[in-house]
Design a protein around this motif. Structure first.
Motif, PDB file in Angstrom:
ATOM      1  N   ARG A  39      15.663  -2.391   2.787  1.00 47.33           N
ATOM      2  CA  ARG A  39      15.081  -3.297   3.868  1.00 47.33           C
ATOM      3  C   ARG A  39      14.129  -2.622   4.594  1.00 47.33           C
ATOM      4  O   ARG A  39      13.005  -3.293   5.073  1.00 47.33           O
ATOM      5  N   GLU A  40      14.043  -1.273   4.945  1.00 47.31           N
ATOM      6  CA  GLU A  40      12.991  -0.655   5.885  1.00 47.31           C
ATOM      7  C   GLU A  40      11.815  -0.727   5.011  1.00 47.31           C
ATOM      8  O   GLU A  40      10.733  -0.760   5.438  1.00 47.31           O
ATOM      9  N   SER A  41      11.790  -0.154   3.560  1.00 45.33           N
ATOM     10  CA  SER A  41      10.752  -0.087   2.826  1.00 45.33           C
ATOM     11  C   SER A  41      10.126  -1.408   2.737  1.00 45.33           C
ATOM     12  O   SER A  41       8.889  -1.575   3.031  1.00 45.33           O
ATOM     13  N   LEU A  42      10.683  -2.379   2.678  1.00 46.45           N
ATOM     14  CA  LEU A  42      10.184  -3.812   2.426  1.00 46.45           C
ATOM     15  C   LEU A  42       9.409  -4.209   3.865  1.00 46.45           C
ATOM     16  O   LEU A  42       8.328  -4.833   3.645  1.00 46.45           O
ATOM     17  N   ARG A  43      10.276  -3.746   4.953  1.00 45.93           N
ATOM     18  CA  ARG A  43       9.509  -4.314   6.084  1.00 45.93           C
ATOM     19  C   ARG A  43       8.191  -3.536   6.214  1.00 45.93           C
ATOM     20  O   ARG A  43       7.069  -4.115   6.717  1.00 45.93           O
ATOM     21  N   ARG A  44       8.084  -2.371   6.018  1.00 46.68           N
ATOM     22  CA  ARG A  44       6.912  -1.566   6.142  1.00 46.68           C
ATOM     23  C   ARG A  44       5.932  -2.157   5.072  1.00 46.68           C
ATOM     24  O   ARG A  44       4.901  -2.530   5.494  1.00 46.68           O
ATOM     25  N   ARG A  45       6.384  -2.697   3.953  1.00 46.11           N
ATOM     26  CA  ARG A  45       5.421  -3.100   3.041  1.00 46.11           C
ATOM     27  C   ARG A  45       4.848  -4.418   3.483  1.00 46.11           C
ATOM     28  O   ARG A  45       3.840  -4.899   3.203  1.00 46.11           O
ATOM     29  N   ASP A  46       5.771  -5.468   3.870  1.00 45.83           N
ATOM     30  CA  ASP A  46       5.526  -6.577   4.389  1.00 45.83           C
ATOM     31  C   ASP A  46       4.367  -6.411   5.564  1.00 45.83           C
ATOM     32  O   ASP A  46       3.692  -7.071   5.705  1.00 45.83           O
ATOM     33  N   LEU A  47       4.709  -5.382   6.494  1.00 43.61           N
ATOM     34  CA  LEU A  47       3.903  -5.127   7.648  1.00 43.61           C
ATOM     35  C   LEU A  47       2.357  -5.084   7.279  1.00 43.61           C
ATOM     36  O   LEU A  47       1.603  -5.456   7.661  1.00 43.61           O
ATOM     37  N   LEU A  48       2.206  -3.971   6.273  1.00 46.79           N
ATOM     38  CA  LEU A  48       1.020  -3.702   5.820  1.00 46.79           C
ATOM     39  C   LEU A  48       0.389  -4.856   5.028  1.00 46.79           C
ATOM     40  O   LEU A  48      -0.924  -4.819   5.193  1.00 46.79           O
ATOM     41  N   HIS A  49       0.960  -5.155   4.308  1.00 46.28           N
ATOM     42  CA  HIS A  49       0.432  -6.768   3.597  1.00 46.28           C
ATOM     43  C   HIS A  49      -0.282  -7.688   4.568  1.00 46.28           C
ATOM     44  O   HIS A  49      -1.187  -8.174   4.277  1.00 46.28           O
ATOM     45  N   ARG A  50       0.383  -7.951   5.458  1.00 48.53           N
ATOM     46  CA  ARG A  50      -0.100  -8.832   6.442  1.00 48.53           C
ATOM     47  C   ARG A  50      -1.136  -8.389   7.153  1.00 48.53           C
ATOM     48  O   ARG A  50      -2.170  -9.255   7.409  1.00 48.53           O
ATOM     49  N   ILE A  51      -1.410  -6.928   7.337  1.00 50.33           N
ATOM     50  CA  ILE A  51      -2.939  -6.510   7.922  1.00 50.33           C
ATOM     51  C   ILE A  51      -3.897  -6.560   7.042  1.00 50.33           C
ATOM     52  O   ILE A  51      -4.796  -7.010   7.163  1.00 50.33           O
ATOM     53  N   TRP A  52      -3.394  -6.399   5.560  1.00 48.43           N
ATOM     54  CA  TRP A  52      -4.428  -6.108   4.697  1.00 48.43           C
ATOM     55  C   TRP A  52      -3.707  -5.860   2.961  1.00 48.43           C
ATOM     56  O   TRP A  52      -3.140  -5.200   3.084  1.00 48.43           O
ATOM     57  N   PRO A  53      -3.931  -6.991   2.297  1.00 46.81           N
ATOM     58  CA  PRO A  53      -3.083  -7.186   1.020  1.00 46.81           C
ATOM     59  C   PRO A  53      -3.119  -6.011  -0.047  1.00 46.81           C
ATOM     60  O   PRO A  53      -2.624  -5.960  -0.952  1.00 46.81           O
ATOM     61  N   ASP A  54      -4.369  -5.008   0.049  1.00 47.31           N
ATOM     62  CA  ASP A  54      -4.617  -4.142  -0.916  1.00 47.31           C
ATOM     63  C   ASP A  54      -4.091  -2.870  -0.644  1.00 47.31           C
ATOM     64  O   ASP A  54      -4.355  -2.162  -0.021  1.00 47.31           O
ATOM     65  N   PRO A  55      -3.002  -2.462  -1.516  1.00 48.41           N
ATOM     66  CA  PRO A  55      -2.239  -1.283  -1.349  1.00 48.41           C
ATOM     67  C   PRO A  55      -3.050   0.016  -1.885  1.00 48.41           C
ATOM     68  O   PRO A  55      -2.567   1.248  -1.496  1.00 48.41           O
ATOM     69  N   ALA A  56      -4.069  -0.188  -2.489  1.00 53.64           N
ATOM     70  CA  ALA A  56      -5.123   0.721  -2.736  1.00 53.64           C
ATOM     71  C   ALA A  56      -5.486   1.757  -1.785  1.00 53.64           C
ATOM     72  O   ALA A  56      -5.548   2.952  -1.893  1.00 53.64           O
ATOM     73  N   VAL A  57      -5.665   0.995  -0.536  1.00 53.86           N
ATOM     74  CA  VAL A  57      -5.885   2.043   0.608  1.00 53.86           C
ATOM     75  C   VAL A  57      -5.080   2.972   1.009  1.00 53.86           C
ATOM     76  O   VAL A  57      -5.424   4.043   1.417  1.00 53.86           O
ATOM     77  N   ASP A  58      -3.685   2.912   0.525  1.00 55.23           N
ATOM     78  CA  ASP A  58      -2.812   3.762   0.836  1.00 55.23           C
ATOM     79  C   ASP A  58      -2.883   5.261   0.166  1.00 55.23           C
ATOM     80  O   ASP A  58      -2.356   6.136   0.655  1.00 55.23           O
ATOM     81  N   VAL A  59      -3.404   4.946  -1.118  1.00 52.80           N
ATOM     82  CA  VAL A  59      -3.270   6.288  -2.085  1.00 52.80           C
ATOM     83  C   VAL A  59      -4.619   6.792  -2.466  1.00 52.80           C
ATOM     84  O   VAL A  59      -4.377   8.056  -3.046  1.00 52.80           O
ATOM     85  N   VAL A  60      -5.758   6.182  -2.335  1.00 54.18           N
ATOM     86  CA  VAL A  60      -7.010   6.467  -3.072  1.00 54.18           C
ATOM     87  C   VAL A  60      -7.832   7.110  -1.942  1.00 54.18           C
ATOM     88  O   VAL A  60      -7.867   6.876  -0.693  1.00 54.18           O
ATOM     89  N   PRO A  61      -8.895   7.788  -2.295  1.00 53.37           N
ATOM     90  CA  PRO A  61     -10.019   8.390  -1.464  1.00 53.37           C
ATOM     91  C   PRO A  61     -10.666   7.137  -0.978  1.00 53.37           C
ATOM     92  O   PRO A  61     -10.908   6.075  -1.546  1.00 53.37           O
ATOM     93  N   LEU A  62     -11.012   7.046   0.464  1.00 45.91           N
ATOM     94  CA  LEU A  62     -11.733   5.921   1.225  1.00 45.91           C
ATOM     95  C   LEU A  62     -13.126   6.284   1.520  1.00 45.91           C
ATOM     96  O   LEU A  62     -13.427   7.420   1.755  1.00 45.91           O
ATOM     97  N   THR A  63     -13.914   5.261   1.433  1.00 43.93           N
ATOM     98  CA  THR A  63     -15.391   5.361   1.956  1.00 43.93           C
ATOM     99  C   THR A  63     -15.458   4.507   3.335  1.00 43.93           C
ATOM    100  O   THR A  63     -14.975   3.166   3.275  1.00 43.93           O
ATOM    101  N   ARG A  64     -16.456   4.954   4.219  1.00 49.69           N
ATOM    102  CA  ARG A  64     -16.578   4.003   5.371  1.00 49.69           C
ATOM    103  C   ARG A  64     -17.942   3.090   5.342  1.00 49.69           C
ATOM    104  O   ARG A  64     -18.920   3.735   4.684  1.00 49.69           O
ATOM    105  N   ALA A  65     -17.772   2.044   5.746  1.00 49.23           N
ATOM    106  CA  ALA A  65     -19.047   1.149   5.673  1.00 49.23           C
ATOM    107  C   ALA A  65     -20.142   1.844   6.546  1.00 49.23           C
ATOM    108  O   ALA A  65     -20.004   2.378   7.535  1.00 49.23           O
ATOM    109  N   SER A  66     -21.364   1.713   5.979  1.00 54.41           N
ATOM    110  CA  SER A  66     -22.525   2.215   6.527  1.00 54.41           C
ATOM    111  C   SER A  66     -22.500   2.098   8.195  1.00 54.41           C
ATOM    112  O   SER A  66     -23.184   3.064   8.867  1.00 54.41           O
ATOM    113  N   ALA A  67     -22.344   0.992   8.436  1.00 53.18           N
ATOM    114  CA  ALA A  67     -22.597   0.355  10.083  1.00 53.18           C
ATOM    115  C   ALA A  67     -21.333   0.767  10.926  1.00 53.18           C
ATOM    116  O   ALA A  67     -21.479   0.533  11.894  1.00 53.18           O
TER     117      ALA A  67
END
Length: 261
Positions: free
Chosen positions: A142-170
């Motif tokens: 239940r807790e894992s699903l709650r966290r997954r649902d919360l993050l999905h509502r914010i932004w649906p791409d789970p790749a953000v959780d595990v891969v290197p990230l880059t910043r928009a130039s502006a």
């Protein structure tokens, strides 16, 4: 010792439900972590994308590194590390339960992530730390699903959780709320969420929330993969750095709920 592999169309949550009903003891290995069971309850979860309990205790200052390793050295073989930390006066029972629950749920979010691979169960395997407060499988799911649902509502791409990230130039950290700005300032095209959390001395899940918000605003995206020649050999380690204290209010509510079962 035999290894049991889930059927090809099974998932880790489905297999955990079966193991709970069978009151199984052992280790369920998934692509992103390991779930340890004792008599059908979850006693530990580990993932390379979240701090283990030793990291959480020592980097928060709750236990000194020397005290931690003394307990591991003298009690690890007997699966009594937690008991030694308490008996030696280094940690109270309540504090250990809160830290343990925080580490368990943080790691379970990753260990139970859908990945399409069949999990493997190794019966009889026990974690060297020893049981602290066994958690029902349903509560972990239940807790894992709650966290997954919360993050999905914010932004649906789970790749953000595990891969290197880059910043928009502006993107300018100064234009954002303080915590989000500090998070954005560490997005450099190389760090993952866990590495950013480490640099901020913040638990990974809290950082995931901020990074998903940044992704929803178009300020961060997954970094392009490096050229093959630039990829270092061997798997990377996303852990390191310091971690803040668990969300004690949430963990206390979870503990109260477990006690009411």
């Amino acid at each position: 010792m035999t290894t049991t592999t889930a059927r090809a169309d099974g998932s880790a949550p489905e297999l955990l439900g079966t193991l709970a009903a069978d009151r199984a003891t052992g280790a369920l290995t998934t692509r992103y972590g390991v779930v340890y069971l004792a008599a059908g309850h979850v006693v530990h979860v580990e993932s390379g994308y979240s701090p283990d309990l030793g990291d959480l205790l020592t980097r928060s200052g709750a236990v000194t590194p020397d005290g931690w390793w003394e307990a591991v050295e003298h009690a690890g073989a007997g699966h009594r590390v937690g008991r030694r930390l308490i008996d030696s006066g280094r940690l109270t029972t309540g504090a250990l339960e809160l830290f343990h629950l925080g580490a368990l749920f943080d790691a379970a979010y990753f260990a139970l992530a859908p990945d399409g691979a069949a999990p493997r169960f190794r019966p009889g395997v026990a974690h060297w730390f020893g049981a602290v407060r066994p958690v029902p499988v349903d509560a972990v799911l239940r807790e894992s699903l709650r966290r997954r649902d919360l993050l999905h509502r914010i932004w649906p791409d789970p790749a953000v959780d595990v891969v290197p990230l880059t910043r928009a130039s502006a993107a300018d950290p100064a234009d954002l709320p303080p915590r989000r700005g500090r998070t954005l300032a560490l997005v450099d095209g190389a760090r993952t969420a866990a590495q950013i959390a480490s640099a901020l001395a913040c638990r990974t899940f809290h950082t995931l929330v901020e990074l998903r918000r940044l992704a929803a605003d178009g300020l961060v995206t997954p970094a392009p993969p490096p050229p093959v020649a630039d990829v270092p050999p061997g798997p990377g380690d996303p852990r390191g750095g310091a971690w803040d204290e668990p969300d004690t209010a949430l963990l206390r509510r979870l503990l109260d709920a477990l006690e009411a079962l």
